[in-house]
Write an enzyme that holds these catalytic residues in place. Structure first.
Site, PDB file in Angstrom:
ATOM      1  N   ASP A   1      27.680  57.123  -7.401  1.00 15.85           N
ATOM      2  CA  ASP A   1      26.798  56.133  -6.760  1.00 15.85           C
ATOM      3  C   ASP A   1      27.142  54.725  -7.246  1.00 15.85           C
ATOM      4  OD1 ASP A   1      24.828  55.272  -5.046  1.00 15.85           O
ATOM      5  OD2 ASP A   1      23.204  55.531  -6.494  1.00 15.85           O
TER       6      ASP A   1
ATOM      7  N   VAL B   1      11.895  49.976 -11.263  1.00 19.16           N
ATOM      8  CA  VAL B   1      12.291  49.508 -12.598  1.00 19.16           C
ATOM      9  C   VAL B   1      11.523  48.222 -12.897  1.00 19.16           C
ATOM     10  CG1 VAL B   1      14.180  48.797 -14.090  1.00 19.16           C
ATOM     11  CG2 VAL B   1      14.579  50.504 -12.303  1.00 19.16           C
TER      12      VAL B   1
ATOM     13  N   LEU C   1      11.686  44.647 -11.345  1.00 18.45           N
ATOM     14  CA  LEU C   1      13.081  44.211 -11.318  1.00 18.45           C
ATOM     15  C   LEU C   1      13.819  44.760 -10.105  1.00 18.45           C
ATOM     16  CD1 LEU C   1      14.012  44.699 -15.087  1.00 18.45           C
ATOM     17  CD2 LEU C   1      13.445  42.560 -13.927  1.00 18.45           C
TER      18      LEU C   1
ATOM     19  N   LYS D   1      12.267  52.354 -16.290  1.00 21.05           N
ATOM     20  CA  LYS D   1      12.388  53.030 -14.993  1.00 21.05           C
ATOM     21  C   LYS D   1      11.260  54.052 -14.874  1.00 21.05           C
ATOM     22  CE  LYS D   1      16.412  54.311 -13.314  1.00 21.05           C
ATOM     23  NZ  LYS D   1      17.652  55.094 -13.076  1.00 21.05           N
TER      24      LYS D   1
END
Length: 691
Positions: free
Chosen positions: A655, A544, A536, A558
């Site tokens: 982030d 991921v 992904l 993940k």
């Protein structure tokens, strides 16, 4: 008197039962269809036709008439009548008029959709005593009593597909008129209007291949998103033949493929709004759709992904990685195997040819057979040629770079004198080539020199490939002896750190029993051994993958980078933060797995992936109208407000960017990736509020 009433009531109920049974699968001129009503097909009631509502992001109510699977729990639409004309009035109705047409109108009397019976294969489109019948094949058909006294079908939905190909559908291409029936994807997951992608046979190739087009027009290479292999006379998709049988028929002007599903009526082809076509079958055990084939996906199967003279190697897609490679005799154009969009160039240029390819004391070129290839696009189809004649045709033409030959006796032809040969020639660049064990055939590629000289070069190259690795290995062994002592001491330190880390994580797990601890073996199976096709996305701390757990749940896994101290810190951060946060605009953590050096986190799967995919892709950008954008802005703001003020601890994400904003099926946003987030204490919280 009482007995007379009883008799009257009995007769009335008898006719009522008969009347309801006649409406079970058909519509007549005296029985309009309203919202809340539905027709159900015979032979088990596999399909239903009726009205359904779809509510958009801006809460606009839209009413559609369509067909769906009636006996499976997941509502799956296979056809929509008024896909581009949604009804917004409170009600609507479908009627069979006295002119023998099916007409859909809203509650204000406006016609939003109607059948066109003027052109009917095999006869006139006019007739009497008609009815609309929902067949067990999923086709809604208008059946009339024709003037010659026979009953005939003058219109059927199967001839006007939306995004789904059902068994018995004919995917036809009229290569004389340069037209083809088109399957058009939905515009979005909840918007059935005609989208950006469509699928059809390719009129320019005599209908011998299927193309997914991107954009409004077909017929130019610039609009191609994916291309199937050219029909070579063999069974298509051999690895899934137990589910699908494809018959190809050519009547001298039109060629069509009829798909018959051996897996049952719950097998179909679907073109989704992202441009992927998939073959799906309903899995009763998991109560979900199983995908038997999907393309082009996220690998290199997209049209021309590997550039001129490059090819996509898809032979390892069940356990390997799709990758771009150069055809034999070619090397990457950029010289570094990085940018395959520029394609490949010849290692040795072709010399000017003449006199049948002879000259200079020897043959200046030869043809190398490449087996198992998906042949390139942009070919010249030459008819009535044997294999030898096809080879000679390319050999004597200096512009011909490759040829391929196949016997098309597997195609059903309507003429006893029909040509069954298929000679393909390529002039200039070879574009959109592939290697596929299922659909491959021999491609004969023109190279400079002769086979003998080419073999000598290969032997010299192989010798260097052997000597150099041996020398390198000896040097590495000498270096390894010097490093053994240092490595052993560092290994002890790493092992102690790893045990301490696992103790802290498992301690956290014991305090949060609502989170599941999944085995590494289950996650490996769920992601198909972390196959690239399931990838992904990836970031600084790992990759991921999309996975499907044993209970059928779709998740995002993940996989943190091995041996990374930052990865360990991110794992602790994610566990402490996400597990303790509960908000609809924050991604939900479902579980964790620690296995040897592997550290994995399991999240809820969000089908629309990240916001940057829509913002920075010109094709998908148009899907984000202002109401959707405003909804996303509000959702992100609510999530940030929760983190800064309403949660038990003040958290600064640090982030926040478009790639860390994920979108669910309803395009609602969820903030993700708390790997570098920071928790503020009470005094820091007070300073933040003061600031």
């Amino acid at each position: 008197m009482l007995s007379q009433h009883v008799l009257t009531l009995t007769i009335f109920l008898f006719f009522l039962v008969c009347f309801c049974h006649s409406l079970h699968d058909r519509l007549t001129s005296v029985t309009p269809l309203y919202p809340g009503d539905k027709l159900v097909s015979d032979n088990g009631g596999m399909f239903a036709l009726g009205f359904f509502n779809l509510t958009t992001v801006n809460s606009t109510r839209s009413l559609y008439l369509g067909i769906w699977y009636n006996n499976i729990p997941e509502r799956t639409y296979v056809w929509v009548a008024n896909r581009n004309s949604p009804i917004t009035t409170p009600s609507a109705k479908l009627v069979l008029t006295n002119t023998s047409r099916l007409v859909l109108s809203d509650s204000e009397g406006r016609v939003v959709w109607a059948t066109d019976n003027s052109v009917v294969a095999g006869g006139s489109g006019t007739g009497t005593g008609g009815s609309g019948v929902l067949r067990s094949t999923g086709s809604f058909e208008l059946e009339l009593q024709l003037p010659n006294g026979t009953a005939g079908v003058v219109w059927k939905s199967l001839d006007h597909p939306t995004d789904t190909i059902l068994p018995t559908f004919r995917l036809w291409t009229n290569y004389r008129a340069h037209t083809a029936v088109r399957v058009v994807a939905w515009k979005g997951p909840r918007d059935p209007s005609a989208g950006e992608f469509s699928l059809s046979g390719d009129p320019g190739s005599r209908g011998l291949q299927i193309v997914i087009w991107r954009g409004t027009g077909t017929g130019t290479a610039g609009g191609r998103s994916w291309r199937s292999g050219v029909w070579n006379g063999a069974g298509a998709f051999s690895s899934i033949n137990r589910f699908v049988y494809s018959q190809v028929v050519d009547d001298g002007g039109t060629i069509y493929a009829a798909y018959n599903a051996a897996g049952g009526p719950t097998t179909h082809w679907k073109l989704d709004y992202t441009g992927n076509v998939s073959l799906r079958v309903w899995n009763v055990e998991s109560s979900s759709w199983s995908v038997l084939f999907e393309g082009p996906g996220t690998g290199c199967l997209g049209y021309g992904a590997c550039g001129p003279f490059g090819y996509c190697d898809a032979t390892g897609r069940d356990g390997g990685v799709q990758e771009c490679k150069c055809l034999d005799g070619f090397e990457p154009e950029d010289g570094f195997f990085r940018d395959f969009s520029r394609g490949c160039r010849r290692k040795e240029a072709l010399q000017a040819c003449g006199g049948g390819g002879e000259g200079g004391g020897g043959r200046r070129h030869y043809f190398l057979a490449l087996p198992g290839m998906k042949v390139p696009d942009k070919f010249l189809y030459v008819r009535n040629r044997s294999f030898e004649e096809c080879a000679a045709e390319c050999d004597r033409n200096c512009s011909c770079t490759a040829y391929a030959y196949a016997n098309l006796s597997g195609i059903v032809t309507m003429s006893a004198t029909s040509d069954v040969s298929r000679c393909l020639l390529w002039m200039g660049e070879l574009v959109d080539t592939g290697k596929d064990s299922d659909l491959g055939e021999n491609l004969y590629l023109r190279l400079a020199g002769s086979p003998g000289n080419n073999n000598k070069k290969k032997i010299g190259s192989m010798a260097m490939e052997i000597v150099l690795p041996v020398m390198a290995c000896l040097l590495m062994l000498t270096s390894c002896v010097c490093l053994v002592t240092i490595c052993k001491s560092r290994a002890r330190t790493r092992r102690w750190n790893k045990e301490a880390h696992e103790r802290s994580v498992h301690g956290f797990w014991d305090q949060n029993p609502e989170l599941s601890c999944t085995s590494f073996a289950e996650l490996k199976a769920a992601t198909n051994s972390f196959h690239e096709a399931n990838l992904l996305g990836q970031g600084g701390f790992g990759k991921v993958y999309k996975g499907t757990l044993e209970d059928g749940r779709e998740v995002a896994v993940k996989r943190l980078s091995n041996g990374s101290e930052q990865g360990k810190e991110q794992l602790r951060n994610e566990l402490v933060l996400i597990a303790s946060l509960q908000h609809k605009n924050l991604v939900r953590l479902l579980g964790c797995c620690i296995h040897e050096d592997e550290k994995l986190l399991i999240y809820e799967y969000l089908p629309n992936k990240s916001l940057d995919k829509f913002l920075f892709d010109p094709a998908l950008k148009s899907m984000l109208d202002w109401p959707k954008r405003f909804n996303i802005i509000k959702g992100v703001a609510r999530g940030i407000l929760y983190l800064h003020q309403d949660s038990r601890m003040v958290i600064i994400h640090r982030d926040l960017k478009a790639s860390n904003i994920l979108l669910d099926a309803e395009m609602d946003p969820k903030i993700s990736d708390f790997g570098i987030a920071r928790i503020f204490g009470c005094r820091e919280q007070q300073r933040l509020h003061v600031a």
